[in-house]
Write a protein that holds these residues in place. Sequence first.
Motif, short mmCIF file in Angstrom:
data_model
loop_
_atom_site.label_atom_id
_atom_site.label_comp_id
_atom_site.label_asym_id
_atom_site.label_seq_id
_atom_site.Cartn_x
_atom_site.Cartn_y
_atom_site.Cartn_z
N GLU A 76 -7.58 -90.43 107.10
CA GLU A 76 -8.63 -90.26 106.10
C GLU A 76 -9.99 -90.30 106.81
O GLU A 76 -10.33 -91.29 107.46
CB GLU A 76 -8.57 -91.38 105.08
N LYS A 77 -10.75 -89.21 106.70
CA LYS A 77 -12.08 -89.17 107.30
C LYS A 77 -13.02 -89.96 106.40
O LYS A 77 -13.37 -89.52 105.31
CB LYS A 77 -12.57 -87.74 107.48
N THR A 78 -13.41 -91.13 106.88
CA THR A 78 -14.22 -92.02 106.07
C THR A 78 -15.70 -91.76 106.23
O THR A 78 -16.43 -91.63 105.25
CB THR A 78 -13.90 -93.49 106.45
N ILE A 79 -16.16 -91.69 107.48
CA ILE A 79 -17.59 -91.56 107.73
C ILE A 79 -17.84 -90.59 108.87
O ILE A 79 -17.14 -90.61 109.89
CB ILE A 79 -18.20 -92.93 108.10
N THR A 80 -18.84 -89.76 108.70
CA THR A 80 -19.36 -88.90 109.76
C THR A 80 -20.87 -89.08 109.76
O THR A 80 -21.51 -88.92 108.73
CB THR A 80 -19.01 -87.42 109.50
N ALA A 81 -21.41 -89.46 110.92
CA ALA A 81 -22.85 -89.68 111.03
C ALA A 81 -23.35 -89.14 112.36
O ALA A 81 -22.58 -88.97 113.30
CB ALA A 81 -23.16 -91.18 110.92
N SER A 82 -24.64 -88.86 112.40
CA SER A 82 -25.25 -88.40 113.66
C SER A 82 -26.69 -88.86 113.73
O SER A 82 -27.32 -89.13 112.71
CB SER A 82 -25.16 -86.88 113.79
N GLN A 83 -27.17 -88.95 114.95
CA GLN A 83 -28.57 -89.31 115.19
C GLN A 83 -29.08 -88.43 116.32
O GLN A 83 -28.42 -88.28 117.34
CB GLN A 83 -28.68 -90.78 115.59
N THR A 84 -30.26 -87.86 116.13
CA THR A 84 -30.84 -86.96 117.14
C THR A 84 -32.13 -87.56 117.68
O THR A 84 -32.99 -88.00 116.92
CB THR A 84 -31.11 -85.58 116.53
N ILE A 85 -32.24 -87.55 119.01
CA ILE A 85 -33.45 -87.99 119.69
C ILE A 85 -34.07 -86.77 120.36
O ILE A 85 -33.40 -86.09 121.14
CB ILE A 85 -33.15 -89.09 120.71
N ARG A 86 -35.32 -86.52 120.05
CA ARG A 86 -36.06 -85.37 120.59
C ARG A 86 -36.96 -85.86 121.71
O ARG A 86 -37.75 -86.78 121.52
CB ARG A 86 -36.89 -84.72 119.50
N ILE A 87 -36.84 -85.24 122.89
CA ILE A 87 -37.69 -85.55 124.03
C ILE A 87 -38.54 -84.32 124.32
O ILE A 87 -38.02 -83.21 124.45
CB ILE A 87 -36.87 -85.90 125.29
N SER A 88 -39.86 -84.51 124.39
CA SER A 88 -40.76 -83.39 124.67
C SER A 88 -41.85 -83.86 125.63
O SER A 88 -42.03 -85.05 125.87
CB SER A 88 -41.39 -82.86 123.38
N TYR A 89 -42.58 -82.89 126.17
CA TYR A 89 -43.66 -83.16 127.13
C TYR A 89 -44.92 -82.44 126.67
O TYR A 89 -44.88 -81.26 126.33
CB TYR A 89 -43.25 -82.68 128.52
N ASN A 90 -46.03 -83.17 126.65
CA ASN A 90 -47.31 -82.58 126.30
C ASN A 90 -48.06 -82.29 127.58
O ASN A 90 -48.44 -83.20 128.31
CB ASN A 90 -48.11 -83.54 125.41
N VAL A 91 -48.27 -81.02 127.87
CA VAL A 91 -48.89 -80.59 129.12
C VAL A 91 -50.35 -81.05 129.19
O VAL A 91 -50.85 -81.38 130.27
CB VAL A 91 -48.80 -79.05 129.27
N LEU A 92 -51.04 -81.13 128.06
CA LEU A 92 -52.45 -81.51 128.05
C LEU A 92 -52.65 -83.00 128.35
O LEU A 92 -53.55 -83.39 129.09
CB LEU A 92 -53.10 -81.15 126.72
N THR A 93 -51.82 -83.85 127.75
CA THR A 93 -51.98 -85.29 127.94
C THR A 93 -51.11 -85.84 129.07
O THR A 93 -51.24 -87.01 129.43
CB THR A 93 -51.63 -86.05 126.65
N HIS A 94 -50.21 -85.02 129.60
CA HIS A 94 -49.27 -85.43 130.65
C HIS A 94 -48.44 -86.63 130.21
O HIS A 94 -48.19 -87.54 130.99
CB HIS A 94 -50.00 -85.74 131.97
N GLN A 95 -48.00 -86.60 128.97
CA GLN A 95 -47.16 -87.67 128.44
C GLN A 95 -45.90 -87.09 127.83
O GLN A 95 -45.89 -85.98 127.31
CB GLN A 95 -47.90 -88.48 127.38
N TYR A 96 -44.84 -87.89 127.93
CA TYR A 96 -43.56 -87.54 127.30
C TYR A 96 -43.50 -88.22 125.95
O TYR A 96 -43.97 -89.35 125.79
CB TYR A 96 -42.40 -87.98 128.19
N HIS A 97 -42.92 -87.53 124.98
CA HIS A 97 -42.80 -88.07 123.63
C HIS A 97 -41.32 -88.08 123.24
O HIS A 97 -40.59 -87.14 123.54
CB HIS A 97 -43.59 -87.24 122.63
N ALA A 98 -40.94 -89.15 122.57
CA ALA A 98 -39.57 -89.26 122.06
C ALA A 98 -39.64 -89.60 120.58
O ALA A 98 -40.41 -90.47 120.18
CB ALA A 98 -38.81 -90.35 122.82
N SER A 99 -38.85 -88.90 119.81
CA SER A 99 -38.78 -89.20 118.37
C SER A 99 -37.32 -89.28 117.97
O SER A 99 -36.48 -88.53 118.45
CB SER A 99 -39.52 -88.15 117.54
N ILE A 100 -37.05 -90.22 117.08
CA ILE A 100 -35.68 -90.45 116.61
C ILE A 100 -35.58 -89.94 115.18
O ILE A 100 -36.28 -90.45 114.29
CB ILE A 100 -35.31 -91.94 116.68
#
Length: 192
Positions: free
Chosen positions: A89-113
């Motif tokens: 019995e398939k009870t639960i299916t879940a997922s979580q995505t983390i986005r990693i990006s780079y801002n060329v102007l500020t020279h910083q990496y950003h992560a969002s969940i």
Amino acid sequence: MTHRFFRFLAGFFLTALLLAPIFTPSAHAAEGVDITHANLESTEDGYRLALGFSFELTRGLEDAITRGIPLYFTTEVQINRPRWYWFDEKTITASQTIRISYNVLTHQYHASIGGRLQQSFATLDDALSLVRRPSRWIVADKSALKPGETYYVAVRMGLDVARLPKPFQVHALNSSDWRFSSDWLQFTFKAE
């Protein structure tokens, strides 16, 4: 003479086939992601998943981020209850995505969940620490699992190619640099 030569060739090829797995890298190593630990915990809020991953990005993925292309790392969880008389019995299916990006102007990496929480980092390695050691997240409400029942939990994490810009989706299908995922890790959990 020819009979001995063919026996020699057959022996040579048989030996080569038997030794080939020793000298070629495994498919798992080529994909680059290992799950170092995974467990499900019962809390007052619900069932939380604690995970840890070990990996290094390929040169192609590092180049993509530094050129401003965001990468999406998705962790998938499936919780099934075994049944002796039918399919699980398939009870639960879940997922979580983390986005990693780079801002060329500020020279910083950003992560969002999940598109909500965003943090800035000075280095790519610091940003990837959120992917390697994600916070414990709730995958099920307290009432979703029956106390005393045993469940099969399966977890995997990988690069979500479907979220890339269209030209990179095509490139990702043809390049081994962009094949980046773990195998499914399975374990059992007894609900409390």
